[in-house]
Design a protein around this motif. Structure first.
Motif, PDB file in Angstrom:
ATOM      1  N   ASN A  30       0.766  -1.250   0.202  1.00  0.00           N
ATOM      2  CA  ASN A  30      -0.199  -0.121   0.176  1.00  0.00           C
ATOM      3  C   ASN A  30       0.867   1.221  -0.351  1.00  0.00           C
ATOM      4  N   SER A  31       0.168   2.124  -0.880  1.00  0.00           N
ATOM      5  CA  SER A  31       1.254   3.436  -0.761  1.00  0.00           C
ATOM      6  C   SER A  31       1.065   4.259   1.025  1.00  0.00           C
ATOM      7  N   SER A  32       2.155   5.061   0.613  1.00  0.00           N
ATOM      8  CA  SER A  32       2.074   5.327   2.561  1.00  0.00           C
ATOM      9  C   SER A  32       1.520   6.852   2.456  1.00  0.00           C
ATOM     10  N   ILE A  33       1.428   7.229   3.668  1.00  0.00           N
ATOM     11  CA  ILE A  33       0.776   8.427   3.956  1.00  0.00           C
ATOM     12  C   ILE A  33       1.523   9.667   3.625  1.00  0.00           C
ATOM     13  N   THR A  43       2.346  25.226  12.058  1.00  0.00           N
ATOM     14  CA  THR A  43       3.878  26.071  11.125  1.00  0.00           C
ATOM     15  C   THR A  43       3.535  27.508  10.942  1.00  0.00           C
ATOM     16  N   ARG A  44       2.719  26.993   9.356  1.00  0.00           N
ATOM     17  CA  ARG A  44       1.933  27.311   8.231  1.00  0.00           C
ATOM     18  C   ARG A  44       0.662  26.137   7.714  1.00  0.00           C
ATOM     19  N   SER A  45      -0.890  26.673   7.584  1.00  0.00           N
ATOM     20  CA  SER A  45      -1.266  26.175   6.969  1.00  0.00           C
ATOM     21  C   SER A  45      -1.457  26.235   5.147  1.00  0.00           C
ATOM     22  N   ARG A  46      -1.710  24.912   5.452  1.00  0.00           N
ATOM     23  CA  ARG A  46      -1.573  23.854   3.665  1.00  0.00           C
ATOM     24  C   ARG A  46      -2.387  22.752   3.950  1.00  0.00           C
ATOM     25  N   SER A  47      -2.941  22.546   2.184  1.00  0.00           N
ATOM     26  CA  SER A  47      -3.200  21.294   2.489  1.00  0.00           C
ATOM     27  C   SER A  47      -2.934  20.371   2.823  1.00  0.00           C
ATOM     28  N   LEU A  48      -3.216  19.112   3.123  1.00  0.00           N
ATOM     29  CA  LEU A  48      -2.431  17.907   3.082  1.00  0.00           C
ATOM     30  C   LEU A  48      -3.425  17.140   2.597  1.00  0.00           C
ATOM     31  N   VAL A  49      -2.009  15.846   1.546  1.00  0.00           N
ATOM     32  CA  VAL A  49      -3.069  14.765   0.377  1.00  0.00           C
ATOM     33  C   VAL A  49      -2.908  13.797   0.886  1.00  0.00           C
ATOM     34  N   VAL A  50      -3.916  12.665   1.739  1.00  0.00           N
ATOM     35  CA  VAL A  50      -3.289  11.451   1.828  1.00  0.00           C
ATOM     36  C   VAL A  50      -3.600  10.915   1.112  1.00  0.00           C
ATOM     37  N   LYS A  51      -2.487   9.898   1.108  1.00  0.00           N
ATOM     38  CA  LYS A  51      -2.763   8.813  -0.625  1.00  0.00           C
ATOM     39  C   LYS A  51      -2.388   8.151   0.215  1.00  0.00           C
ATOM     40  N   SER A  52      -3.473   7.507  -0.418  1.00  0.00           N
ATOM     41  CA  SER A  52      -3.519   5.614  -0.572  1.00  0.00           C
ATOM     42  C   SER A  52      -4.199   5.006  -1.425  1.00  0.00           C
ATOM     43  N   THR A  53      -4.191   3.404  -2.032  1.00  0.00           N
ATOM     44  CA  THR A  53      -4.397   2.979  -2.828  1.00  0.00           C
ATOM     45  C   THR A  53      -5.833   2.999  -3.793  1.00  0.00           C
ATOM     46  N   ALA A  54      -6.884   3.509  -2.454  1.00  0.00           N
ATOM     47  CA  ALA A  54      -8.245   4.177  -3.011  1.00  0.00           C
ATOM     48  C   ALA A  54      -8.164   5.467  -3.834  1.00  0.00           C
ATOM     49  N   GLY A  55      -7.278   5.922  -3.769  1.00  0.00           N
ATOM     50  CA  GLY A  55      -7.089   7.368  -4.627  1.00  0.00           C
ATOM     51  C   GLY A  55      -6.402   8.427  -3.478  1.00  0.00           C
ATOM     52  N   ASP A  56      -6.435   9.568  -4.076  1.00  0.00           N
ATOM     53  CA  ASP A  56      -5.789  10.886  -3.293  1.00  0.00           C
ATOM     54  C   ASP A  56      -7.122  11.730  -2.803  1.00  0.00           C
ATOM     55  N   GLY A  90      -4.067   3.441   3.228  1.00  0.00           N
ATOM     56  CA  GLY A  90      -3.235   2.395   3.429  1.00  0.00           C
ATOM     57  C   GLY A  90      -3.453   1.306   3.798  1.00  0.00           C
ATOM     58  N   LEU A  91      -5.064   1.359   3.581  1.00  0.00           N
ATOM     59  CA  LEU A  91      -5.634  -0.124   4.042  1.00  0.00           C
ATOM     60  C   LEU A  91      -6.251  -0.720   2.868  1.00  0.00           C
ATOM     61  N   ASN A  92      -6.589  -0.066   2.119  1.00  0.00           N
ATOM     62  CA  ASN A  92      -6.842  -0.303   0.881  1.00  0.00           C
ATOM     63  C   ASN A  92      -8.006  -0.774   1.072  1.00  0.00           C
ATOM     64  N   ARG A  93      -9.048  -0.395   1.181  1.00  0.00           N
ATOM     65  CA  ARG A  93     -10.224   0.087   1.788  1.00  0.00           C
ATOM     66  C   ARG A  93     -10.757  -0.409   3.020  1.00  0.00           C
ATOM     67  N   GLY A  94      -9.814  -1.527   3.308  1.00  0.00           N
ATOM     68  CA  GLY A  94      -9.971  -1.661   4.868  1.00  0.00           C
ATOM     69  C   GLY A  94      -9.201  -3.508   4.299  1.00  0.00           C
ATOM     70  N   LEU A  95      -9.188  -3.932   3.085  1.00  0.00           N
ATOM     71  CA  LEU A  95      -8.768  -5.145   3.147  1.00  0.00           C
ATOM     72  C   LEU A  95      -7.567  -5.789   3.414  1.00  0.00           C
ATOM     73  N   ALA A  96      -7.013  -5.142   3.971  1.00  0.00           N
ATOM     74  CA  ALA A  96      -5.696  -4.586   4.785  1.00  0.00           C
ATOM     75  C   ALA A  96      -5.672  -4.877   5.823  1.00  0.00           C
ATOM     76  N   ALA A  97      -7.120  -4.113   6.699  1.00  0.00           N
ATOM     77  CA  ALA A  97      -6.742  -4.171   7.886  1.00  0.00           C
ATOM     78  C   ALA A  97      -6.991  -4.937   8.711  1.00  0.00           C
ATOM     79  N   ASN A  98      -5.801  -4.350   9.784  1.00  0.00           N
ATOM     80  CA  ASN A  98      -5.536  -6.530  10.398  1.00  0.00           C
ATOM     81  C   ASN A  98      -6.960  -4.898  11.873  1.00  0.00           C
ATOM     82  N   GLU A  99      -6.699  -6.019  13.342  1.00  0.00           N
ATOM     83  CA  GLU A  99      -7.576  -5.367  14.322  1.00  0.00           C
ATOM     84  C   GLU A  99      -7.503  -4.864  14.958  1.00  0.00           C
ATOM     85  N   ASP A 100      -6.065  -4.274  15.245  1.00  0.00           N
ATOM     86  CA  ASP A 100      -5.499  -3.251  15.631  1.00  0.00           C
ATOM     87  C   ASP A 100      -6.019  -1.680  14.719  1.00  0.00           C
ATOM     88  N   ASP A 101      -5.305  -2.419  13.482  1.00  0.00           N
ATOM     89  CA  ASP A 101      -6.290  -1.028  12.214  1.00  0.00           C
ATOM     90  C   ASP A 101      -7.917  -0.542  12.349  1.00  0.00           C
TER      91      ASP A 101
END
Length: 277
Positions: A30-33, A43-56, A90-101
């Motif tokens: 899976n892609s990293s965040i 420190t300053r305002s900016r936009s965050l892009v969360v990247k995963s296998t489901a898209g940005d 990074g959880l591939n829509r939950g397919l890669a999720a474990n109990e902690d996730d």
């Protein structure tokens, strides 16, 4: 979301079609965040892009906060949305999720639900309108396409890869369509087959925040080299042959809703997170 159990589910073959590169099998890394901008939030305002296998997925960071300052409600919600999106990325829509996730995603969702307050769809029904992309489902951790309902297991035995999953909602016609992109493996030397299945439903409000959907039909449209073929409708299983757990209808509660993010809880406890597409 109604059960998607008419398909076999994800397997390990790599996705050769570009339309599936963002939604390949959960067995792929899976892609990293990208949290670089999050570290600079104070420190300053900016936009965050969360990247995963489901898209940005983009969510505006809250503005800098200082000791003694009181954070506004909107800023708090923006931060909680960011926390939830980071938890499921990074959880591939939950397919890669474990109990902690699963626990972390559920805890982040509960904080956002509490901050957002009760959802009143009778007043905010227009916010449901549109095409929503699924970025997380706790039901997929069961390793079946049916989620918490009966469905074929995922793994290496079935050459099918799950692509993107959408919900298309029309508040005027009461149409509620689950749209699933899949890639069907084929024996060498034939290329894999890309297809899109649309599970058509009608919806109705059965409470201030609860929705009931009733299944109508499934239509499949091929893509890629076979895109010229017309869509075809899959025959529906007669109700007398359906198992009691698969009645063709379902209920879920909308627990958080704004103009670009929706959180729902299914009738079997499934947590799902959507962003407007």
């Amino acid at each position: 979301m109604a059960s998607l159990n008419f398909f076999p589910h994800t397997s390990s073959p790599s996705c050769s079609s570009s339309s599936f590169r963002s939604g390949c099998s959960f067995l792929r890394p899976n892609s990293s965040i990208n949290l670089q901008s999050f570290r600079r939030t104070h420190t300053r305002s900016r936009s965050l892009v969360v990247k995963s296998t489901a898209g940005d997925t983009s969510v505006a960071d809250p503005p800098p906060s200082f000791s003694g300052d009181r954070v506004s409600s909107s800023d708090s919600i923006s931060h909680l949305k960011l926390t939830l999106l980071s938890a499921v990325s990074g959880l591939n829509r939950g397919l890669a999720a474990n109990e902690d996730d699963l626990r972390k995603a559920d805890a982040a969702a509960k904080e956002l639900e509490a901050a957002g307050g009760l959802v009143d769809l009778s007043a905010d029904l227009d916010k449901l309108q549109g095409r929503w992309r699924l970025i997380y489902s706790s039901a997929f951790s069961s390793r079946t396409l049916g989620g918490s309902r009966p469905g074929p297991p995922t793994g290496r035995l079935l050459p099918i890869t799950l692509g993107q999953v959408f919900q298309r909602i029309d508040i005027l016609s009461k149409d509620f369509d689950n749209i699933v992109e899949v890639q069907l493996g084929a024996p060498w030397p034939f290329p894999p087959l890309d297809a899109t299945a649309t599970l058509a439903h009608k919806f109705e409000l059965i409470g201030s925040s609860k929705i009931k959907i009733t299944f109508e039909k499934t239509t499949v449209k091929t893509a890629g080299n076979l895109s010229q073929l017309p869509p075809f409708e899959l025959p529906r299983i007669p109700d007398s042959f359906r198992p009691p757990s698969n009645t063709g209808s379902g209920e879920f509660e909308v627990t958080y809703l704004d103009t670009d993010t929706r959180v729902t809880r299914g009738d079997r406890g499934e947590l799902r997170v959507f962003v407007i597409s």
